[in-house]
Design an enzyme around this catalytic site. Structure first.
Site, PDB file in Angstrom:
ATOM      1  N   ASP A 225      -5.121   5.808 -11.805  1.00 33.03           N
ATOM      2  CA  ASP A 225      -4.723   4.507 -11.271  1.00 33.03           C
ATOM      3  C   ASP A 225      -4.057   4.562  -9.905  1.00 33.03           C
ATOM      4  O   ASP A 225      -4.306   3.706  -9.076  1.00 33.03           O
ATOM      5  CB  ASP A 225      -3.782   3.814 -12.263  1.00 33.03           C
ATOM      6  CG  ASP A 225      -3.563   2.346 -11.955  1.00 33.03           C
ATOM      7  OD1 ASP A 225      -4.536   1.667 -11.580  1.00 33.03           O
ATOM      8  OD2 ASP A 225      -2.423   1.870 -12.088  1.00 33.03           O
TER       9      ASP A 225
ATOM     10  N   LYS B  78       3.251  -0.642 -10.668  1.00 32.65           N
ATOM     11  CA  LYS B  78       2.790  -1.301  -9.445  1.00 32.65           C
ATOM     12  C   LYS B  78       3.937  -1.577  -8.474  1.00 32.65           C
ATOM     13  O   LYS B  78       3.780  -1.445  -7.261  1.00 32.65           O
ATOM     14  CB  LYS B  78       2.075  -2.608  -9.787  1.00 32.65           C
ATOM     15  CG  LYS B  78       0.978  -2.499 -10.836  1.00 32.65           C
ATOM     16  CD  LYS B  78      -0.154  -1.574 -10.428  1.00 32.65           C
ATOM     17  CE  LYS B  78      -1.328  -1.689 -11.409  1.00 32.65           C
ATOM     18  NZ  LYS B  78      -2.409  -0.730 -11.128  1.00 32.65           N
TER      19      LYS B  78
ATOM     20  N   ARG C 262      -0.240  -9.306 -15.217  1.00 30.30           N
ATOM     21  CA  ARG C 262       0.549  -9.398 -13.999  1.00 30.30           C
ATOM     22  C   ARG C 262       0.566 -10.850 -13.508  1.00 30.30           C
ATOM     23  O   ARG C 262      -0.418 -11.563 -13.631  1.00 30.30           O
ATOM     24  CB  ARG C 262      -0.055  -8.520 -12.903  1.00 30.30           C
ATOM     25  CG  ARG C 262       0.263  -7.056 -13.026  1.00 30.30           C
ATOM     26  CD  ARG C 262      -0.257  -6.275 -11.829  1.00 30.30           C
ATOM     27  NE  ARG C 262      -1.703  -6.088 -11.872  1.00 30.30           N
ATOM     28  CZ  ARG C 262      -2.572  -6.752 -11.128  1.00 30.30           C
ATOM     29  NH1 ARG C 262      -2.150  -7.657 -10.266  1.00 30.30           N
ATOM     30  NH2 ARG C 262      -3.854  -6.514 -11.225  1.00 30.30           N
TER      31      ARG C 262
ATOM     32  N   SER D  90      -8.263  -3.447 -10.406  1.00 36.34           N
ATOM     33  CA  SER D  90      -7.953  -3.279 -11.823  1.00 36.34           C
ATOM     34  C   SER D  90      -9.112  -3.759 -12.685  1.00 36.34           C
ATOM     35  O   SER D  90      -9.763  -4.754 -12.381  1.00 36.34           O
ATOM     36  CB  SER D  90      -6.688  -4.063 -12.182  1.00 36.34           C
ATOM     37  OG  SER D  90      -5.573  -3.539 -11.513  1.00 36.34           O
ATOM     38  N   ALA D  91      -9.359  -3.033 -13.794  1.00 36.81           N
ATOM     39  CA  ALA D  91     -10.408  -3.363 -14.774  1.00 36.81           C
ATOM     40  C   ALA D  91     -11.808  -3.250 -14.192  1.00 36.81           C
ATOM     41  O   ALA D  91     -12.739  -3.916 -14.634  1.00 36.81           O
ATOM     42  CB  ALA D  91     -10.185  -4.751 -15.365  1.00 36.81           C
ATOM     43  N   CYS D  92     -11.990  -2.382 -13.192  1.00 33.85           N
ATOM     44  CA  CYS D  92     -13.312  -2.153 -12.606  1.00 33.85           C
ATOM     45  C   CYS D  92     -13.812  -0.729 -12.836  1.00 33.85           C
ATOM     46  O   CYS D  92     -14.735  -0.277 -12.161  1.00 33.85           O
ATOM     47  CB  CYS D  92     -13.297  -2.458 -11.107  1.00 33.85           C
ATOM     48  SG  CYS D  92     -13.261  -4.216 -10.712  1.00 33.85           S
TER      49      CYS D  92
ATOM     50  N   ASN E 110     -12.551   4.962 -16.557  1.00 38.40           N
ATOM     51  CA  ASN E 110     -13.825   5.530 -17.002  1.00 38.40           C
ATOM     52  C   ASN E 110     -14.321   6.606 -16.042  1.00 38.40           C
ATOM     53  O   ASN E 110     -14.826   7.654 -16.469  1.00 38.40           O
ATOM     54  CB  ASN E 110     -14.885   4.432 -17.133  1.00 38.40           C
ATOM     55  CG  ASN E 110     -14.690   3.566 -18.357  1.00 38.40           C
ATOM     56  OD1 ASN E 110     -13.903   3.907 -19.240  1.00 38.40           O
ATOM     57  ND2 ASN E 110     -15.381   2.442 -18.418  1.00 38.40           N
TER      58      ASN E 110
ATOM     59  N   ASN F  59      -7.095  -8.355 -21.357  1.00 40.09           N
ATOM     60  CA  ASN F  59      -6.221  -7.425 -20.638  1.00 40.09           C
ATOM     61  C   ASN F  59      -5.351  -6.610 -21.595  1.00 40.09           C
ATOM     62  O   ASN F  59      -4.310  -6.093 -21.216  1.00 40.09           O
ATOM     63  CB  ASN F  59      -5.322  -8.182 -19.647  1.00 40.09           C
ATOM     64  CG  ASN F  59      -4.610  -7.242 -18.677  1.00 40.09           C
ATOM     65  OD1 ASN F  59      -5.210  -6.313 -18.135  1.00 40.09           O
ATOM     66  ND2 ASN F  59      -3.327  -7.469 -18.465  1.00 40.09           N
ATOM     67  N   SER F  60      -5.786  -6.480 -22.850  1.00 35.54           N
ATOM     68  CA  SER F  60      -5.032  -5.646 -23.790  1.00 35.54           C
ATOM     69  C   SER F  60      -5.061  -4.191 -23.332  1.00 35.54           C
ATOM     70  O   SER F  60      -5.993  -3.753 -22.653  1.00 35.54           O
ATOM     71  CB  SER F  60      -5.590  -5.782 -25.200  1.00 35.54           C
ATOM     72  OG  SER F  60      -6.970  -5.481 -25.229  1.00 35.54           O
ATOM     73  N   ARG F  61      -4.038  -3.434 -23.732  1.00 32.09           N
ATOM     74  CA  ARG F  61      -3.834  -2.112 -23.128  1.00 32.09           C
ATOM     75  C   ARG F  61      -3.524  -1.031 -24.148  1.00 32.09           C
ATOM     76  O   ARG F  61      -3.060  -1.304 -25.248  1.00 32.09           O
ATOM     77  CB  ARG F  61      -2.652  -2.193 -22.146  1.00 32.09           C
ATOM     78  CG  ARG F  61      -2.848  -3.158 -20.991  1.00 32.09           C
ATOM     79  CD  ARG F  61      -3.657  -2.568 -19.887  1.00 32.09           C
ATOM     80  NE  ARG F  61      -3.915  -3.502 -18.801  1.00 32.09           N
ATOM     81  CZ  ARG F  61      -4.181  -3.135 -17.551  1.00 32.09           C
ATOM     82  NH1 ARG F  61      -4.217  -1.857 -17.224  1.00 32.09           N
ATOM     83  NH2 ARG F  61      -4.431  -4.032 -16.630  1.00 32.09           N
TER      84      ARG F  61
ATOM     85  N   HIS G 204      -3.907   2.562  -4.601  1.00 30.22           N
ATOM     86  CA  HIS G 204      -4.403   2.163  -5.919  1.00 30.22           C
ATOM     87  C   HIS G 204      -5.693   2.948  -6.202  1.00 30.22           C
ATOM     88  O   HIS G 204      -6.783   2.399  -6.188  1.00 30.22           O
ATOM     89  CB  HIS G 204      -4.660   0.654  -5.906  1.00 30.22           C
ATOM     90  CG  HIS G 204      -4.892   0.052  -7.248  1.00 30.22           C
ATOM     91  ND1 HIS G 204      -5.635  -1.090  -7.431  1.00 30.22           N
ATOM     92  CD2 HIS G 204      -4.481   0.420  -8.490  1.00 30.22           C
ATOM     93  CE1 HIS G 204      -5.668  -1.401  -8.716  1.00 30.22           C
ATOM     94  NE2 HIS G 204      -4.978  -0.496  -9.375  1.00 30.22           N
TER      95      HIS G 204
ATOM     96  N   TYR H 211       6.092  -7.354 -20.043  1.00 35.49           N
ATOM     97  CA  TYR H 211       4.803  -6.698 -20.216  1.00 35.49           C
ATOM     98  C   TYR H 211       4.252  -6.077 -18.939  1.00 35.49           C
ATOM     99  O   TYR H 211       4.360  -6.653 -17.859  1.00 35.49           O
ATOM    100  CB  TYR H 211       3.800  -7.717 -20.754  1.00 35.49           C
ATOM    101  CG  TYR H 211       2.434  -7.150 -21.081  1.00 35.49           C
ATOM    102  CD1 TYR H 211       2.306  -5.983 -21.826  1.00 35.49           C
ATOM    103  CD2 TYR H 211       1.280  -7.762 -20.641  1.00 35.49           C
ATOM    104  CE1 TYR H 211       1.061  -5.468 -22.127  1.00 35.49           C
ATOM    105  CE2 TYR H 211       0.023  -7.257 -20.949  1.00 35.49           C
ATOM    106  CZ  TYR H 211      -0.080  -6.104 -21.686  1.00 35.49           C
ATOM    107  OH  TYR H 211      -1.321  -5.589 -21.985  1.00 35.49           O
TER     108      TYR H 211
END
Length: 664
Positions: A350, A283, A125, A325-327, A331, A443-445, A303, A274
């Site tokens: 998300d 978003k 982003r 994000s990414a926290c 999981n 940050n690959s997805r 979020h 992307y």
């Protein structure tokens, strides 16, 4: 006869296996495209008469959608038009086109899975190029203190935005196909859902939106002639190309802009192909415009993940949790509990749209239909349910690949055969950890259908949503912040959300591990003035008929003096959720502290945990740390929110300051 009908007629008597094989054949795909173009000449309205309708039915577009499409065809000047129906046949055709153009490649070890590698300049982003455009700047962002740069969003005047868009969009799709994507955020037809129409010149975006939203003909039938969110996107690389592409990935990073026009319910994105920059349902729609719609209509777009937790007695509660994000949202949303008898089900990982029902209960839907998850760190150890989900029908982007036709990223070291050779996302063959660069981009997805997750909640697509009993905030805090604490009341909970701070991650363009303010995990996603957003949250306290959820803060990421995590996390987080579950049920298992209610000694169920956990360190509240925290939060509110800070939030800060200063 429309092109879709020709495709169906040509394949009606073809066995399924033969159809799959034929669709991968260039001759078959070319024949379909030629026949589809020919079919377009028989259409009788607007753009279709220009012999450029490649796929789909023009006449099935509602009049307002036709007008929107024609308006942007005149501006963007695409060579062909493709009206998406969301079918499997269409998706196979899109995958052929992407493969033909060198943008994706199949992963033969996995079922119907694909690998895309972007231009290294288009990987995350771009918050610095993301704007909200309103007549008054203060409608979008609080006016910061004099001499301070605002960080709670970026505003652009409508006049300046018109200039920027007019410099980019005219002729931007020349030589390319314009895809018309009808999509629903939320279950089609749900009173909590909203419909959008995205126009894009990227087949990658179409394939991803098909996974991430409910897309296709059914959406058009539901829309009728009602209003919709307008989403215009272009990669910004008309044909013929003036410069060679990197990785066959069309983008224009120097000219990238992501703009939101709330007054027109419109999003315009240019230059990036992307993630949240181009999948405009995510978003841009679900959070930025969604939060504005929620403010207008009395609901919340957040979020947040949504999970269901069922205890060993068969009781079930739903919780929503906001992490940056990414926290670890994915999981937690797919957690395998370590506590015997407990079960977690996933509603979403998300985004949550939440509205109070007629009985005063807060209900939530997941507006998305897929997971766009961060790959590095995901493994059978950390998230087995995610790993089971992504083994089929998944598009991977910027991960590494193995010589046996599978994927690799940091965290999979123990799950990939040692004999497998790894090619990094940058194309470096025979990659090893000694290369000095990661195998996969941080940050690959993975982009994968939610319905494939083995623990999806039975009600994850319920039109009325699921009832929310607890709201959880959290982030990466290596020191000072306890494992879990409970807000004293709703206003205190709103303050906890407003004062959230977390280490920066790779999900945006920030560098390093600086601790950043990220209120409500929404800092990059507020669609309107954060002070007004806080007033919106606080307003629910004033409505006596509402059954407000309890609010909590968690921190899985506290470290000891050696820099090691104190709490094991992952499945062990079920022990924290169990405590929250019992608190919601009214169990007396908490004690007051300076920051909120924390678990009483031994009230966290640690039965069967396989490592020693320093509980004293996990819940320690260093006075000097929290005095600094109060000062940092106070400074942030003063500088960033300034005159728009609701007095109730400042009152909560002063209460926290008093409690901290009287700590022993």
């Amino acid at each position: 006869m429309g092109s879709l009908e020709i495709i169906r007629r040509n394949s009606a008597s073809m066995p399924a296996q033969e159809m799959r094989e034929e669709t991968c054949c260039p001759k078959f795909a070319t024949r379909i495209l030629k026949e589809a173009v020919k079919a377009g000449t028989s259409q009788s309205h607007g753009y279709a008469t220009q012999k450029n309708l490649l796929y789909g039915y023009w006449n099935k577009l509602p009049k307002k959608v036709q007008s929107y499409v024609e308006e942007n065809i005149k501006i963007c000047k695409p060579s062909t038009l493709h009206i998406c129906d969301g079918s499997d046949r269409e998706n196979e055709l899109l995958m052929y086109i992407l493969q033909r153009d060198g943008m994706i490649k199949p992963l033969p070890k996995l079922e119907n899975c694909w690998l895309a590698k972007t231009d290294p300049a288009d990987v995350a982003r771009v918050e610095s190029k993301t704007f909200i455009s309103t007549e008054e700047e203060r409608d979008t962002i609080p006016i910061p203190k004099s001499g301070v740069k605002g960080t709670l969003g970026k505003w652009m005047s409508p006049e300046d935005l018109d200039t920027e868009l007019n410099m980019r969009f005219p002729g931007c799709m020349e030589g390319r196909t314009m895809y018309v994507i009808p999509f629903s955020m939320g279950p089609v037809g749900s009173p909590l859902s909203k419909i959008g129409i995205q126009l894009t010149d990227s087949a990658y975006v179409v394939a991803s939106m098909r996974v991430m939203t409910r897309m296709g003909s059914k959406v058009l039938s539901t829309l009728g002639n009602n209003e919709f969110i307008k989403c215009l996107h272009s990669v910004g690389r008309p044909l013929p190309l003036q410069e060679k592409l990197n990785n066959n990935w069309p983008c224009n990073p120097k000219q990238t802009i992501i703009a939101h026009l709330p007054a027109k319910n419109e999003i315009c994105s240019y230059g990036s192909g992307y993630g949240g920059n181009s999948l405009l349902g995510k978003k841009c729609f679900a959070l930025r415009l969604g939060s504005i719609l929620g403010h207008r209509e009395g609901w919340l777009a957040e979020h947040m993940l949504i999970l269901g937790l069922e205890n060993d007695k068969g009781e079930k509660k739903y919780m929503a949790a906001a992490f940056p994000s990414a926290c670890g949202k994915t999981n937690l949303a797919m957690m395998t509990p370590t506590l015997p008898g407990y079960k977690v089900t996933c509603v979403g990982d998300d985004i949550a749209w939440m509205r109070f029902d007629k009985d005063g209960r807060l209900r939530a839907i997941n507006p998305e239909a897929g997971f766009f998850g961060v790959a590095p760190g995901t493994s059978m150890k950390t998230n087995p349910n995610a790993m089971k989900t992504i083994t089929r029908n998944t598009v991977f982007t910027n991960v590494a690949e193995t010589s046996e036709g599978s994927v690799f990223w940091e965290g999979l070291e123990e799950e990939v055969p040692r004999t497998a050779q790894i090619t990094s996302w940058l194309g470096v063959p025979e990659w090893t950890p000694d290369s000095g660069k990661p195998a996969a981009h941080p940050n690959s997805r993975f982009c994968t259908p939610a319905k494939q997750c083995p623990i999806m909640d039975p009600d994850w697509e319920s039109p009325e949503g699921v009832p929310i009993d607890a709201i959880i905030f959290g982030g990466r805090r290596p020191e000072g912040v306890p494992l879990v604490y409970e807000a004293y009341n709703w206003n205190h909970g709103v303050f906890i959300g407003a004062s959230m701070r977390s280490e920066a991650t790779a999900a945006a363009e920030h560098k390093g591990k600086v601790v950043m303010h990220d209120p409500f995990a929404m800092r990059p996603f507020f669609g309107y003035n954060f002070g007004h957003y806080l007033k919106h949250w606080l307003s629910f306290q004033e409505q006596s008929n509402l059954k407000l959820p309890k609010i909590y803060h968690v921190n899985w990421f506290r470290k000891d003096d050696q820099g090691k995590f104190i709490w094991p996390g992952f499945g062990e987080n079920s022990r924290v959720l169990d405590w929250i579950f019992r608190r919601v049920n009214g169990e007396d298992c908490a004690v007051q502290s300076a920051v909120g209610n924390i678990p009483t000694p031994n009230s966290l169920n640690m039965e069967g945990i396989n490592q020693n956990v320093d509980m004293e360190a996990l819940f320690a509240l260093p006075k000097d740390f929290w005095q600094r925290e109060v000062k940092e939060v106070s400074k942030y509110f003063d500088e960033q929110v300034n005159e728009d800070l609701p007095p109730e939030i400042m009152q909560e800060l002063r209460k926290l300051e008093t409690r901290v200063n009287t700590m022993l």
